[in-house]
Enzyme design. Structure first.
Site, PDB file in Angstrom:
ATOM      1  N   LYS A   2      24.951  -2.162  41.686  1.00 39.86           N
ATOM      2  CA  LYS A   2      23.575  -2.662  41.529  1.00 39.86           C
ATOM      3  C   LYS A   2      23.140  -2.638  40.052  1.00 39.86           C
ATOM      4  CE  LYS A   2      19.002  -3.085  42.489  1.00 39.86           C
ATOM      5  NZ  LYS A   2      18.248  -4.023  43.263  1.00 39.86           N
TER       6      LYS A   2
ATOM      7  N   LYS B  81      13.099  -0.384  35.192  1.00 39.29           N
ATOM      8  CA  LYS B  81      13.650   0.766  35.931  1.00 39.29           C
ATOM      9  C   LYS B  81      15.174   0.645  36.031  1.00 39.29           C
ATOM     10  CE  LYS B  81      14.113   2.741  40.516  1.00 39.29           C
ATOM     11  NZ  LYS B  81      13.762   2.811  41.914  1.00 39.29           N
TER      12      LYS B  81
ATOM     13  N   THR C 137      16.986   2.233  45.117  1.00 46.53           N
ATOM     14  CA  THR C 137      17.730   2.058  43.859  1.00 46.53           C
ATOM     15  C   THR C 137      17.535   3.332  43.049  1.00 46.53           C
ATOM     16  OG1 THR C 137      17.267  -0.308  43.857  1.00 46.53           O
ATOM     17  CG2 THR C 137      18.005   0.653  41.785  1.00 46.53           C
TER      18      THR C 137
HETATM   19  P1  NAD Z   1       7.179   1.298  47.264  1.00 49.16           P
HETATM   20  O1  NAD Z   1       6.579   2.161  46.217  1.00 49.16           O
HETATM   21  O2  NAD Z   1       6.395   0.154  47.806  1.00 49.16           O
HETATM   22  O3  NAD Z   1       7.653   2.187  48.522  1.00 49.16           O
HETATM   23  C1  NAD Z   1       8.153   3.488  48.407  1.00 49.16           C
HETATM   24  C2  NAD Z   1       7.525   4.310  49.537  1.00 49.16           C
HETATM   25  O4  NAD Z   1       8.094   5.619  49.498  1.00 49.16           O
HETATM   26  C3  NAD Z   1       6.013   4.462  49.401  1.00 49.16           C
HETATM   27  O5  NAD Z   1       5.359   3.942  50.552  1.00 49.16           O
HETATM   28  C4  NAD Z   1       5.809   5.969  49.271  1.00 49.16           C
HETATM   29  O6  NAD Z   1       4.633   6.448  49.908  1.00 49.16           O
HETATM   30  C5  NAD Z   1       7.055   6.499  49.929  1.00 49.16           C
HETATM   31  N1  NAD Z   1       7.382   7.862  49.521  1.00 49.16           N
HETATM   32  C6  NAD Z   1       7.270   8.432  48.303  1.00 49.16           C
HETATM   33  N2  NAD Z   1       7.640   9.725  48.347  1.00 49.16           N
HETATM   34  C7  NAD Z   1       8.001   9.973  49.633  1.00 49.16           C
HETATM   35  C8  NAD Z   1       8.468  11.126  50.322  1.00 49.16           C
HETATM   36  N3  NAD Z   1       8.678  12.286  49.673  1.00 49.16           N
HETATM   37  N4  NAD Z   1       8.724  11.021  51.636  1.00 49.16           N
HETATM   38  C9  NAD Z   1       8.545   9.855  52.299  1.00 49.16           C
HETATM   39  N5  NAD Z   1       8.100   8.723  51.705  1.00 49.16           N
HETATM   40  C10 NAD Z   1       7.829   8.796  50.385  1.00 49.16           C
HETATM   41  O7  NAD Z   1       8.572   0.766  46.647  1.00 49.16           O
HETATM   42  P2  NAD Z   1       9.460  -0.454  47.167  1.00 49.16           P
HETATM   43  O8  NAD Z   1       9.109  -1.679  46.398  1.00 49.16           O
HETATM   44  O9  NAD Z   1       9.458  -0.470  48.649  1.00 49.16           O
HETATM   45  O10 NAD Z   1      10.892   0.005  46.625  1.00 49.16           O
HETATM   46  C11 NAD Z   1      11.658   1.008  47.283  1.00 49.16           C
HETATM   47  C12 NAD Z   1      13.021   1.087  46.605  1.00 49.16           C
HETATM   48  O11 NAD Z   1      13.640  -0.198  46.670  1.00 49.16           O
HETATM   49  C13 NAD Z   1      12.953   1.462  45.125  1.00 49.16           C
HETATM   50  O12 NAD Z   1      14.017   2.323  44.833  1.00 49.16           O
HETATM   51  C14 NAD Z   1      13.103   0.121  44.415  1.00 49.16           C
HETATM   52  O13 NAD Z   1      13.646   0.237  43.123  1.00 49.16           O
HETATM   53  C15 NAD Z   1      14.024  -0.605  45.372  1.00 49.16           C
HETATM   54  N6  NAD Z   1      13.949  -2.071  45.301  1.00 49.16           N
HETATM   55  C16 NAD Z   1      12.732  -2.691  45.289  1.00 49.16           C
HETATM   56  C17 NAD Z   1      12.686  -4.070  45.222  1.00 49.16           C
HETATM   57  C18 NAD Z   1      11.365  -4.805  45.212  1.00 49.16           C
HETATM   58  O14 NAD Z   1      11.359  -6.012  44.921  1.00 49.16           O
HETATM   59  N7  NAD Z   1      10.254  -4.152  45.536  1.00 49.16           N
HETATM   60  C19 NAD Z   1      13.878  -4.814  45.156  1.00 49.16           C
HETATM   61  C20 NAD Z   1      15.099  -4.161  45.222  1.00 49.16           C
HETATM   62  C21 NAD Z   1      15.119  -2.765  45.278  1.00 49.16           C
END
Ligand code: NAD
Length: 290
Positions: free
Chosen positions: A162, A237, A87
Protein backbone atom coordinates in the site's frame (compact mmCIF):
# COMPACT_ATOMS: atom_id res chain seq x y z
CA UNK A 1 -20.07 -15.85 9.29
CA UNK A 2 -20.19 -14.03 12.58
CA UNK A 3 -18.19 -10.85 12.09
CA UNK A 4 -16.99 -8.31 14.65
CA UNK A 5 -16.35 -4.85 13.22
CA UNK A 6 -14.35 -2.27 15.16
CA UNK A 7 -14.08 1.25 13.72
CA UNK A 8 -17.24 2.28 11.87
CA UNK A 9 -16.10 5.56 10.33
CA UNK A 10 -16.20 6.72 6.71
CA UNK A 11 -14.75 3.46 5.41
CA UNK A 12 -15.87 0.95 8.05
CA UNK A 13 -19.56 1.80 7.84
CA UNK A 14 -20.10 1.00 4.14
CA UNK A 15 -17.87 -2.10 4.43
CA UNK A 16 -19.95 -3.39 7.36
CA UNK A 17 -23.20 -2.61 5.55
CA UNK A 18 -22.08 -4.63 2.51
CA UNK A 19 -21.32 -7.58 4.79
CA UNK A 20 -24.78 -7.47 6.42
CA UNK A 21 -26.41 -7.09 2.99
CA UNK A 22 -24.61 -10.28 1.94
CA UNK A 23 -26.20 -12.13 4.88
CA UNK A 24 -23.38 -12.09 7.43
CA UNK A 25 -24.10 -11.36 11.09
CA UNK A 26 -22.15 -8.23 12.04
CA UNK A 27 -21.62 -6.92 15.58
CA UNK A 28 -20.01 -3.47 15.53
CA UNK A 29 -18.25 -1.14 17.95
CA UNK A 30 -17.19 2.48 17.57
CA UNK A 31 -16.85 4.89 20.53
CA UNK A 32 -18.06 7.85 18.44
CA UNK A 33 -19.63 6.95 15.10
CA UNK A 34 -23.27 5.88 14.69
CA UNK A 35 -23.81 2.15 14.17
CA UNK A 36 -25.45 1.54 10.77
CA UNK A 37 -28.78 -0.23 10.38
CA UNK A 38 -28.42 -3.99 10.22
CA UNK A 39 -25.29 -4.02 12.42
CA UNK A 40 -25.76 -5.06 16.06
CA UNK A 41 -24.30 -2.47 18.43
CA UNK A 42 -21.70 -3.66 20.94
CA UNK A 43 -20.78 -1.61 24.01
CA UNK A 44 -17.08 -2.50 23.80
CA UNK A 45 -14.59 -3.76 21.22
CA UNK A 46 -14.27 -6.98 23.26
CA UNK A 47 -18.03 -7.56 23.04
CA UNK A 48 -17.90 -7.13 19.24
CA UNK A 49 -14.97 -9.54 18.99
CA UNK A 50 -15.71 -12.29 21.45
CA UNK A 51 -17.96 -14.59 19.40
CA UNK A 52 -16.74 -13.65 15.91
CA UNK A 53 -15.20 -15.91 13.25
CA UNK A 54 -13.48 -12.85 11.77
CA UNK A 55 -12.90 -9.49 13.49
CA UNK A 56 -12.34 -6.57 11.10
CA UNK A 57 -10.67 -3.39 12.36
CA UNK A 58 -10.77 -0.15 10.32
CA UNK A 59 -8.97 2.41 12.46
CA UNK A 60 -7.03 5.67 12.09
CA UNK A 61 -3.43 4.64 12.85
CA UNK A 62 -1.01 1.97 14.06
CA UNK A 63 -1.07 2.91 17.75
CA UNK A 64 -4.87 2.63 17.92
CA UNK A 65 -4.96 -0.56 15.83
CA UNK A 66 -2.30 -2.18 18.05
CA UNK A 67 -4.07 -1.11 21.23
CA UNK A 68 -7.43 -2.48 19.99
CA UNK A 69 -5.70 -5.75 19.00
CA UNK A 70 -4.20 -6.08 22.51
CA UNK A 71 -7.66 -5.52 23.95
CA UNK A 72 -9.59 -8.01 21.81
CA UNK A 73 -7.14 -10.85 21.06
CA UNK A 74 -7.48 -12.38 24.57
CA UNK A 75 -11.27 -12.77 24.15
CA UNK A 76 -11.33 -13.96 20.52
CA UNK A 77 -12.13 -17.60 19.75
CA UNK A 78 -9.14 -19.73 18.79
CA UNK A 79 -10.03 -20.45 15.15
CA UNK A 80 -10.81 -16.79 14.49
CA UNK A 81 -8.94 -14.33 12.27
CA UNK A 82 -8.14 -10.70 13.03
CA UNK A 83 -8.35 -8.76 9.76
CA UNK A 84 -6.91 -5.26 10.05
CA UNK A 85 -7.92 -3.14 7.04
CA UNK A 86 -6.56 0.16 8.45
CA UNK A 87 -3.64 1.88 6.71
CA UNK A 88 -0.88 1.74 9.32
CA UNK A 89 2.90 1.42 9.57
CA UNK A 90 4.49 -1.88 8.61
CA UNK A 91 6.13 -2.28 12.05
CA UNK A 92 2.77 -2.05 13.88
CA UNK A 93 1.21 -4.57 11.49
CA UNK A 94 4.06 -7.03 12.16
CA UNK A 95 3.77 -6.42 15.92
CA UNK A 96 0.02 -7.14 15.73
CA UNK A 97 0.78 -10.38 13.87
CA UNK A 98 3.20 -11.43 16.62
CA UNK A 99 0.60 -10.61 19.28
CA UNK A 100 -2.03 -12.64 17.40
CA UNK A 101 0.36 -15.59 17.10
CA UNK A 102 0.96 -15.40 20.87
CA UNK A 103 -2.80 -15.89 21.33
CA UNK A 104 -3.03 -18.63 18.69
CA UNK A 105 -5.15 -16.45 16.39
CA UNK A 106 -4.71 -15.77 12.67
CA UNK A 107 -3.84 -12.25 11.53
CA UNK A 108 -3.99 -10.43 8.19
CA UNK A 109 -3.02 -6.87 7.39
CA UNK A 110 -5.25 -5.88 4.48
CA UNK A 111 -5.19 -2.16 3.71
CA UNK A 112 -7.41 -1.05 0.86
CA UNK A 113 -7.46 1.26 -2.07
CA UNK A 114 -10.64 2.64 -3.62
CA UNK A 115 -11.69 5.17 -0.96
CA UNK A 116 -15.18 5.73 0.40
CA UNK A 117 -16.73 5.33 -3.06
CA UNK A 118 -15.08 1.92 -3.46
CA UNK A 119 -16.12 0.90 0.06
CA UNK A 120 -19.75 1.82 -0.69
CA UNK A 121 -19.78 0.08 -4.07
CA UNK A 122 -17.98 -3.01 -2.75
CA UNK A 123 -15.17 -2.51 -5.25
CA UNK A 124 -12.16 -2.05 -2.95
CA UNK A 125 -8.77 -3.60 -3.69
CA UNK A 126 -7.25 -5.41 -0.70
CA UNK A 127 -3.46 -5.72 -0.38
CA UNK A 128 -3.00 -8.59 2.02
CA UNK A 129 -0.18 -9.86 4.22
CA UNK A 130 -0.37 -12.98 6.42
CA UNK A 131 -0.72 -16.74 6.34
CA UNK A 132 -2.36 -18.77 3.55
CA UNK A 133 -4.92 -20.23 5.96
CA UNK A 134 -6.02 -16.83 7.28
CA UNK A 135 -6.21 -15.55 3.69
CA UNK A 136 -8.46 -18.49 2.77
CA UNK A 137 -10.76 -17.80 5.75
CA UNK A 138 -11.14 -14.12 4.86
CA UNK A 139 -11.41 -14.68 1.08
CA UNK A 140 -15.24 -14.63 0.88
CA UNK A 141 -15.29 -11.31 2.79
CA UNK A 142 -12.80 -9.72 0.39
CA UNK A 143 -15.10 -10.77 -2.46
CA UNK A 144 -18.04 -8.95 -0.83
CA UNK A 145 -16.24 -5.76 0.23
CA UNK A 146 -14.02 -5.57 -2.82
CA UNK A 147 -13.39 -6.70 -6.34
CA UNK A 148 -9.76 -7.72 -5.98
CA UNK A 149 -7.51 -9.07 -3.26
CA UNK A 150 -3.80 -9.68 -3.73
CA UNK A 151 -1.94 -11.90 -1.28
CA UNK A 152 1.42 -10.10 -1.00
CA UNK A 153 3.18 -12.54 1.36
CA UNK A 154 3.85 -12.52 5.07
CA UNK A 155 2.29 -10.16 7.64
CA UNK A 156 3.14 -6.52 7.01
CA UNK A 157 3.46 -7.01 3.26
CA UNK A 158 -0.05 -5.66 2.63
CA UNK A 159 0.97 -2.38 4.27
CA UNK A 160 4.28 -2.47 2.39
CA UNK A 161 2.42 -2.78 -0.94
CA UNK A 162 0.00 0.00 0.00
CA UNK A 163 2.65 2.56 0.96
CA UNK A 164 4.85 1.74 -2.05
CA UNK A 165 1.83 2.18 -4.34
CA UNK A 166 0.82 5.45 -2.70
CA UNK A 167 4.38 6.77 -2.70
CA UNK A 168 4.37 6.29 -6.49
CA UNK A 169 0.93 7.92 -6.65
CA UNK A 170 1.98 11.01 -4.66
CA UNK A 171 5.19 11.46 -6.66
CA UNK A 172 3.36 10.98 -9.96
CA UNK A 173 0.59 13.42 -9.05
CA UNK A 174 3.14 16.11 -8.24
CA UNK A 175 4.97 15.42 -11.52
CA UNK A 176 1.73 15.64 -13.49
CA UNK A 177 0.71 18.89 -11.78
CA UNK A 178 4.06 20.63 -12.19
CA UNK A 179 4.15 19.59 -15.85
CA UNK A 180 0.70 21.16 -16.42
CA UNK A 181 1.87 24.35 -14.66
CA UNK A 182 5.00 24.45 -16.85
CA UNK A 183 2.89 23.83 -19.98
CA UNK A 184 0.63 26.77 -19.00
CA UNK A 185 3.62 29.10 -18.83
CA UNK A 186 4.94 27.79 -22.14
CA UNK A 187 1.61 28.62 -23.78
CA UNK A 188 0.69 24.96 -24.38
CA UNK A 189 -3.05 24.31 -24.33
CA UNK A 190 -4.06 21.88 -21.55
CA UNK A 191 -6.18 19.74 -23.85
CA UNK A 192 -3.26 19.39 -26.27
CA UNK A 193 -0.98 18.54 -23.35
CA UNK A 194 -3.43 15.84 -22.22
CA UNK A 195 -3.88 14.46 -25.74
CA UNK A 196 -0.12 14.06 -26.15
CA UNK A 197 0.90 12.88 -22.66
CA UNK A 198 -2.01 10.48 -22.15
CA UNK A 199 -0.93 8.60 -25.28
CA UNK A 200 2.84 9.03 -24.87
CA UNK A 201 5.52 7.81 -22.49
CA UNK A 202 4.52 10.35 -19.79
CA UNK A 203 1.13 8.68 -19.32
CA UNK A 204 0.10 7.59 -15.84
CA UNK A 205 -3.00 6.91 -13.78
CA UNK A 206 -2.86 10.49 -12.49
CA UNK A 207 -2.93 11.89 -16.03
CA UNK A 208 -5.16 9.37 -17.79
CA UNK A 209 -7.72 8.40 -15.13
CA UNK A 210 -7.60 11.19 -12.53
CA UNK A 211 -6.47 14.22 -14.52
CA UNK A 212 -5.81 17.17 -12.13
CA UNK A 213 -6.83 19.75 -14.77
CA UNK A 214 -10.56 20.66 -14.69
CA UNK A 215 -12.49 19.90 -17.86
CA UNK A 216 -9.76 17.67 -19.28
CA UNK A 217 -9.88 13.86 -19.52
CA UNK A 218 -12.39 11.72 -17.63
CA UNK A 219 -14.44 13.13 -14.71
CA UNK A 220 -12.25 13.59 -11.63
CA UNK A 221 -12.24 15.66 -8.40
CA UNK A 222 -10.75 18.54 -10.45
CA UNK A 223 -14.19 18.78 -12.09
CA UNK A 224 -15.82 19.06 -8.66
CA UNK A 225 -13.83 21.96 -7.24
CA UNK A 226 -11.18 19.54 -5.92
CA UNK A 227 -13.51 18.04 -3.29
CA UNK A 228 -12.04 14.62 -2.34
CA UNK A 229 -11.83 11.94 -3.81
CA UNK A 230 -8.64 11.15 -2.04
CA UNK A 231 -7.83 13.92 0.41
CA UNK A 232 -4.39 15.56 0.44
CA UNK A 233 -4.35 14.88 4.22
CA UNK A 234 -4.61 11.11 3.59
CA UNK A 235 -1.91 11.28 0.92
CA UNK A 236 0.33 13.02 3.47
CA UNK A 237 -0.43 10.27 6.00
CA UNK A 238 0.55 7.54 3.51
CA UNK A 239 3.68 9.38 2.36
CA UNK A 240 4.77 9.75 5.98
CA UNK A 241 4.27 6.01 6.48
CA UNK A 242 6.45 5.39 3.41
CA UNK A 243 9.22 7.57 4.85
CA UNK A 244 8.96 5.95 8.29
CA UNK A 245 9.31 2.54 6.61
CA UNK A 246 12.22 3.77 4.46
CA UNK A 247 14.05 4.92 7.59
CA UNK A 248 13.33 1.61 9.36
CA UNK A 249 14.90 -0.46 6.55
CA UNK A 250 17.49 2.12 5.38
CA UNK A 251 16.00 2.56 1.89
CA UNK A 252 16.96 5.62 -0.19
CA UNK A 253 13.71 7.32 -1.33
CA UNK A 254 14.59 10.89 -2.35
CA UNK A 255 11.49 11.41 -4.50
CA UNK A 256 9.25 10.02 -1.74
CA UNK A 257 10.92 12.41 0.71
CA UNK A 258 10.38 15.38 -1.64
CA UNK A 259 6.72 14.43 -2.18
CA UNK A 260 6.22 14.12 1.58
CA UNK A 261 7.71 17.58 2.17
CA UNK A 262 5.53 19.15 -0.55
CA UNK A 263 2.30 17.58 0.72
CA UNK A 264 3.25 18.57 4.29
CA UNK A 265 3.64 22.21 3.24
CA UNK A 266 0.43 22.03 1.20
CA UNK A 267 -1.66 20.52 4.02
CA UNK A 268 -0.14 22.19 7.08
CA UNK A 269 0.89 25.65 5.85
CA UNK A 270 -1.25 26.29 2.76
CA UNK A 271 -4.85 25.50 1.82
CA UNK A 272 -4.46 21.79 1.06
CA UNK A 273 -6.31 20.41 4.12
CA UNK A 274 -9.69 19.04 3.07
CA UNK A 275 -8.91 19.33 -0.65
CA UNK A 276 -8.31 16.46 -3.04
CA UNK A 277 -4.65 15.53 -3.48
CA UNK A 278 -4.86 16.65 -7.14
CA UNK A 279 -5.35 20.26 -5.92
CA UNK A 280 -1.55 20.42 -6.22
CA UNK A 281 -2.27 21.76 -9.74
CA UNK A 282 -3.91 25.05 -8.61
CA UNK A 283 -1.10 25.25 -6.03
CA UNK A 284 1.58 25.13 -8.75
CA UNK A 285 -0.39 27.34 -11.17
CA UNK A 286 1.09 30.78 -11.41
CA UNK A 287 3.85 30.12 -8.88
CA UNK A 288 7.36 31.26 -9.76
CA UNK A 289 10.57 29.38 -9.05
CA UNK A 290 11.47 31.28 -5.89
P1 NAD B 1 -12.54 7.61 10.11
O1 NAD B 1 -11.82 8.56 11.00
O2 NAD B 1 -13.76 8.07 9.39
O3 NAD B 1 -12.93 6.28 10.92
C1 NAD B 1 -12.15 5.73 11.94
C2 NAD B 1 -13.10 5.30 13.06
O4 NAD B 1 -12.34 4.65 14.07
C3 NAD B 1 -13.83 6.47 13.72
O5 NAD B 1 -15.23 6.31 13.60
C4 NAD B 1 -13.37 6.41 15.17
O6 NAD B 1 -14.38 6.77 16.10
C5 NAD B 1 -12.98 4.96 15.30
N1 NAD B 1 -12.06 4.72 16.41
C6 NAD B 1 -11.02 5.47 16.83
N2 NAD B 1 -10.44 4.92 17.91
C7 NAD B 1 -11.12 3.77 18.16
C8 NAD B 1 -11.01 2.76 19.15
N3 NAD B 1 -10.03 2.79 20.08
N4 NAD B 1 -11.89 1.74 19.12
C9 NAD B 1 -12.86 1.67 18.18
N5 NAD B 1 -13.02 2.61 17.21
C10 NAD B 1 -12.16 3.64 17.22
O7 NAD B 1 -11.43 7.09 9.06
P2 NAD B 1 -11.70 6.34 7.67
O8 NAD B 1 -11.71 7.33 6.57
O9 NAD B 1 -12.82 5.38 7.84
O10 NAD B 1 -10.32 5.54 7.53
C11 NAD B 1 -10.06 4.35 8.28
C12 NAD B 1 -8.74 3.77 7.79
O11 NAD B 1 -8.83 3.52 6.39
C13 NAD B 1 -7.54 4.70 7.99
O12 NAD B 1 -6.44 3.94 8.38
C14 NAD B 1 -7.34 5.31 6.60
O13 NAD B 1 -6.02 5.72 6.37
C15 NAD B 1 -7.76 4.16 5.72
N6 NAD B 1 -8.21 4.55 4.38
C16 NAD B 1 -9.10 5.57 4.23
C17 NAD B 1 -9.51 5.92 2.95
C18 NAD B 1 -10.49 7.05 2.73
O14 NAD B 1 -10.66 7.48 1.58
N7 NAD B 1 -11.17 7.53 3.77
C19 NAD B 1 -9.00 5.23 1.84
C20 NAD B 1 -8.14 4.16 2.02
C21 NAD B 1 -7.74 3.84 3.32
Amino acid sequence: MKIGFVGLGNMGTPMAVNLTNAGHEVVGFDPVAAIPEGVTKAQTAQEAASRADVVITMLPNGDIAHSVASDILPVMTKAAVLLDCSTIDVASARAMDQLAQDHGIGFLDAPVSGGVAGASAGTLTFMVGGSDSAFTTAGPLFDIMGQKSVHCGAAGNGQAAKICNNMILGITMIGTCEAFALADKLGLDRQAMFDVVSTSSGYSWTMNAYCPAPGIGPQSPADNDYKPGFAADLMLKDLRLSQQAAIDVDADTPMGAAATALYQTFVEQEDGAGQDFSAMLPRFEGRSRS
